[in-house]
Design an enzyme around this catalytic site. Structure first.
Site, PDB file in Angstrom:
ATOM      1  CE  LYS A 193      -2.174  -1.376   3.750  1.00 50.73           C
ATOM      2  NZ  LYS A 193      -1.555  -2.453   4.020  1.00 50.73           N
ATOM      3  NE  ARG A 237      -5.014  -1.874   9.947  1.00 53.01           N
ATOM      4  CZ  ARG A 237      -3.978  -1.407   9.362  1.00 53.01           C
ATOM      5  NH1 ARG A 237      -4.083  -0.075   8.903  1.00 53.01           N
ATOM      6  NH2 ARG A 237      -2.916  -1.942   9.298  1.00 53.01           N
ATOM      7  NE  ARG A 286       7.473  -2.724   6.291  1.00 52.61           N
ATOM      8  CZ  ARG A 286       6.256  -2.536   6.411  1.00 52.61           C
ATOM      9  NH1 ARG A 286       5.388  -1.939   5.623  1.00 52.61           N
ATOM     10  NH2 ARG A 286       5.715  -3.295   7.268  1.00 52.61           N
ATOM     11  NE  ARG A 338       5.887  -0.702  10.318  1.00 52.44           N
ATOM     12  CZ  ARG A 338       4.727  -0.668   9.726  1.00 52.44           C
ATOM     13  NH1 ARG A 338       4.877   0.123   8.259  1.00 52.44           N
ATOM     14  NH2 ARG A 338       3.700  -1.348  10.011  1.00 52.44           N
ATOM     15  NE  ARG A 358       1.581  -5.204  11.081  1.00 55.09           N
ATOM     16  CZ  ARG A 358       2.558  -4.980  10.481  1.00 55.09           C
ATOM     17  NH1 ARG A 358       3.910  -5.315  10.783  1.00 55.09           N
ATOM     18  NH2 ARG A 358       2.574  -4.125   9.353  1.00 55.09           N
TER      19      ARG A 358
HETATM   20  P1  AP5 Z   1       4.797  -1.448   2.049  1.00 55.25           P
HETATM   21  O1  AP5 Z   1       4.567  -1.094   0.553  1.00 55.25           O
HETATM   22  O2  AP5 Z   1       5.561  -0.893   2.964  1.00 55.25           O
HETATM   23  O3  AP5 Z   1       3.548  -2.474   2.408  1.00 55.25           O
HETATM   24  P2  AP5 Z   1       2.323  -1.708   3.199  1.00 55.25           P
HETATM   25  O4  AP5 Z   1       0.908  -2.411   2.560  1.00 55.25           O
HETATM   26  O5  AP5 Z   1       2.251  -0.252   3.218  1.00 55.25           O
HETATM   27  O6  AP5 Z   1       2.442  -2.539   4.616  1.00 55.25           O
HETATM   28  P3  AP5 Z   1       2.237  -2.097   5.985  1.00 55.25           P
HETATM   29  O7  AP5 Z   1       3.004  -3.053   6.905  1.00 55.25           O
HETATM   30  O8  AP5 Z   1       2.826  -0.607   6.256  1.00 55.25           O
HETATM   31  O9  AP5 Z   1       0.769  -2.184   6.223  1.00 55.25           O
HETATM   32  P4  AP5 Z   1      -0.028  -2.182   7.705  1.00 55.25           P
HETATM   33  O10 AP5 Z   1      -1.380  -2.110   6.815  1.00 55.25           O
HETATM   34  O11 AP5 Z   1       0.198  -3.459   8.284  1.00 55.25           O
HETATM   35  O12 AP5 Z   1       0.807  -1.149   8.570  1.00 55.25           O
HETATM   36  P5  AP5 Z   1       0.062   0.361   8.966  1.00 55.25           P
HETATM   37  O13 AP5 Z   1       1.467   1.255   9.241  1.00 55.25           O
HETATM   38  O14 AP5 Z   1      -0.932   0.872   8.320  1.00 55.25           O
HETATM   39  O15 AP5 Z   1       5.623  -3.137   1.442  1.00 55.25           O
HETATM   40  C1  AP5 Z   1       6.047  -3.945   2.418  1.00 55.25           C
HETATM   41  C2  AP5 Z   1       7.503  -4.473   1.952  1.00 55.25           C
HETATM   42  O16 AP5 Z   1       7.198  -5.039   0.711  1.00 55.25           O
HETATM   43  C3  AP5 Z   1       8.532  -3.208   1.632  1.00 55.25           C
HETATM   44  O17 AP5 Z   1       9.592  -3.581   2.225  1.00 55.25           O
HETATM   45  C4  AP5 Z   1       8.637  -3.092   0.135  1.00 55.25           C
HETATM   46  O18 AP5 Z   1       9.634  -2.399  -0.353  1.00 55.25           O
HETATM   47  C5  AP5 Z   1       8.114  -4.519  -0.428  1.00 55.25           C
HETATM   48  N1  AP5 Z   1       7.241  -4.424  -1.503  1.00 55.25           N
HETATM   49  C6  AP5 Z   1       6.120  -3.617  -1.685  1.00 55.25           C
HETATM   50  N2  AP5 Z   1       5.380  -4.076  -2.774  1.00 55.25           N
HETATM   51  C7  AP5 Z   1       6.440  -5.008  -3.556  1.00 55.25           C
HETATM   52  C8  AP5 Z   1       6.258  -5.843  -4.582  1.00 55.25           C
HETATM   53  N3  AP5 Z   1       5.331  -5.857  -5.445  1.00 55.25           N
HETATM   54  N4  AP5 Z   1       7.055  -6.955  -4.746  1.00 55.25           N
HETATM   55  C9  AP5 Z   1       8.041  -7.332  -3.992  1.00 55.25           C
HETATM   56  N5  AP5 Z   1       8.389  -6.452  -2.700  1.00 55.25           N
HETATM   57  C10 AP5 Z   1       7.369  -5.310  -2.577  1.00 55.25           C
HETATM   58  O19 AP5 Z   1      -0.113  -0.226  10.567  1.00 55.25           O
HETATM   59  C11 AP5 Z   1       0.645  -0.472  11.515  1.00 55.25           C
HETATM   60  C12 AP5 Z   1      -0.373  -0.689  12.943  1.00 55.25           C
HETATM   61  O20 AP5 Z   1      -1.079   0.616  13.109  1.00 55.25           O
HETATM   62  C13 AP5 Z   1      -1.552  -1.658  12.719  1.00 55.25           C
HETATM   63  O21 AP5 Z   1      -1.139  -3.058  13.149  1.00 55.25           O
HETATM   64  C14 AP5 Z   1      -2.514  -0.960  13.948  1.00 55.25           C
HETATM   65  O22 AP5 Z   1      -1.966  -1.281  15.157  1.00 55.25           O
HETATM   66  C15 AP5 Z   1      -2.254   0.508  13.800  1.00 55.25           C
HETATM   67  N6  AP5 Z   1      -3.141   1.038  12.756  1.00 55.25           N
HETATM   68  C16 AP5 Z   1      -3.022   1.722  11.759  1.00 55.25           C
HETATM   69  N7  AP5 Z   1      -3.990   2.043  11.051  1.00 55.25           N
HETATM   70  C17 AP5 Z   1      -5.002   1.678  11.816  1.00 55.25           C
HETATM   71  C18 AP5 Z   1      -6.412   1.626  11.726  1.00 55.25           C
HETATM   72  N8  AP5 Z   1      -7.203   2.358  10.637  1.00 55.25           N
HETATM   73  N9  AP5 Z   1      -7.217   1.265  12.889  1.00 55.25           N
HETATM   74  C19 AP5 Z   1      -6.613   0.685  13.832  1.00 55.25           C
HETATM   75  N10 AP5 Z   1      -5.507   0.738  13.839  1.00 55.25           N
HETATM   76  C20 AP5 Z   1      -4.470   0.819  12.870  1.00 55.25           C
END
Ligand code: AP5
Length: 215
Positions: free
Chosen positions: A14, A89, A129, A162, A173
């Site tokens: 994402k 979410r 990552r 992270r 997660r």
């Molecule tokens: P990346 O692009 O970083 O993936 P992402 O989908 O953004 O992953 P996140 O881990 O950031 O998502 P998340 O939803 O769990 O975390 P968030 O920060 O929102 O890619 C990942 C890796 O893969 C990178 O190294 C990249 O280079 C590689 N990659 C990407 N595309 C690729 C491809 N096509 N091929 C190969 N490699 C690739 O949330 C964190 C925490 O915050 C949650 O657990 C929760 O506790 C809290 N939180 C956040 N939002 C909410 C909400 N709305 N409600 C409640 N709690 C929340």
């Protein structure tokens, strides 16, 4: 105007795909994960409360997240179009977003894009990552390595891993995603604006498919 939601499990890409869209479409990205990590770093009351949920791989309570989003959407930069990354979410967050957009911004969601990637790959992506704390650029030690190991190509800063990218936390997660967040696919399925994209190819290939949806 585009106001799109990126749905998808942790590590689906994402954030990676948002960077391409910002470059080409000039949208503002709102990542609740990034906002929360900043609050944790700044040790705000929200950050202190959110940290324990994030470290456990659990969702932060809806009331806190919805309040955070309401504040962020009040900023004038959101008027040009937004990528919602990692929000909503839960069904409660989705309903709150619909209402905020309709009543406060007089707009609506134009596309919901769900990125689909198998769980085994997601664990590998998250464990590998690395990101730059200064400019937010995201790398992967195998799939998208920096030119010099551990160093940001753009600013020369030291890359970090992270706290919630440890294997056990990622598995939690993923469990939360499958039990709760994936239910949003049903919520949006009949909207006529819901798209599923295979997120397993290389990032450029995935982006081509997304561009086909955004137009
Ligand atoms: P990346 O692009 O970083 O993936 P992402 O989908 O953004 O992953 P996140 O881990 O950031 O998502 P998340 O939803 O769990 O975390 P968030 O920060 O929102 O890619 C990942 C890796 O893969 C990178 O190294 C990249 O280079 C590689 N990659 C990407 N595309 C690729 C491809 N096509 N091929 C190969 N490699 C690739 O949330 C964190 C925490 O915050 C949650 O657990 C929760 O506790 C809290 N939180 C956040 N939002 C909410 C909400 N709305 N409600 C409640 N709690 C929340």
């Amino acid at each position: 105007m585009i106001n799109m939601i990126f749905l998808g499990p942790p590590g689906a890409g994402k954030g990676t795909q948002s960077a391409y869209i910002i470059r080409d479409y000039g949208l503002v990205q709102i990542s609740t994960g990034d906002l929360l990590r900043q609050a944790v770093k700044d040790q705000t009351p929200l950050g202190k409360e959110a940290k324990m949920y994030m470290d456990a791989g659990q969702l932060v309570p809806d009331a806190l997240i919805i309040g955070l989003m309401k504040d962020r959407l009040a900023s004038p930069d959101c008027a040009e179009g937004v990528i919602f990354d990692g929000f909503p979410r839960t069904i409660a967050q989705a309903e709150a977003l619909d209402s905020m957009l309709k009543n406060d911004l007089k707009t609506e969601i134009t596309q919901i894009i769900s990125l689909n990637v198998a769980d085994e790959l997601l664990v590998e992506r998250a464990v590998g990552r690395r990101s730059c704390p200064k400019d937010g650029k995201v790398y992967h030690i195998k799939y998208n390595p920096p030119k010099v190991g551990g160093v940001c190509d753009l600013c020369g800063g030291t890359l970090t891993h992270r706290d919630d990218d440890r294997e056990e936390t990622i598995k939690n997660r993923l469990k939360v995603y499958h039990e709760t967040t994936s239910l949003l696919k049903g919520y949006y399925a009949d909207s006529g604006r819901f798209y599923e994209v295979d997120g397993e190819g290389n990032p450029d290939g995935v982006y081509e498919k997304i561009k086909g949806i955004l137009g």
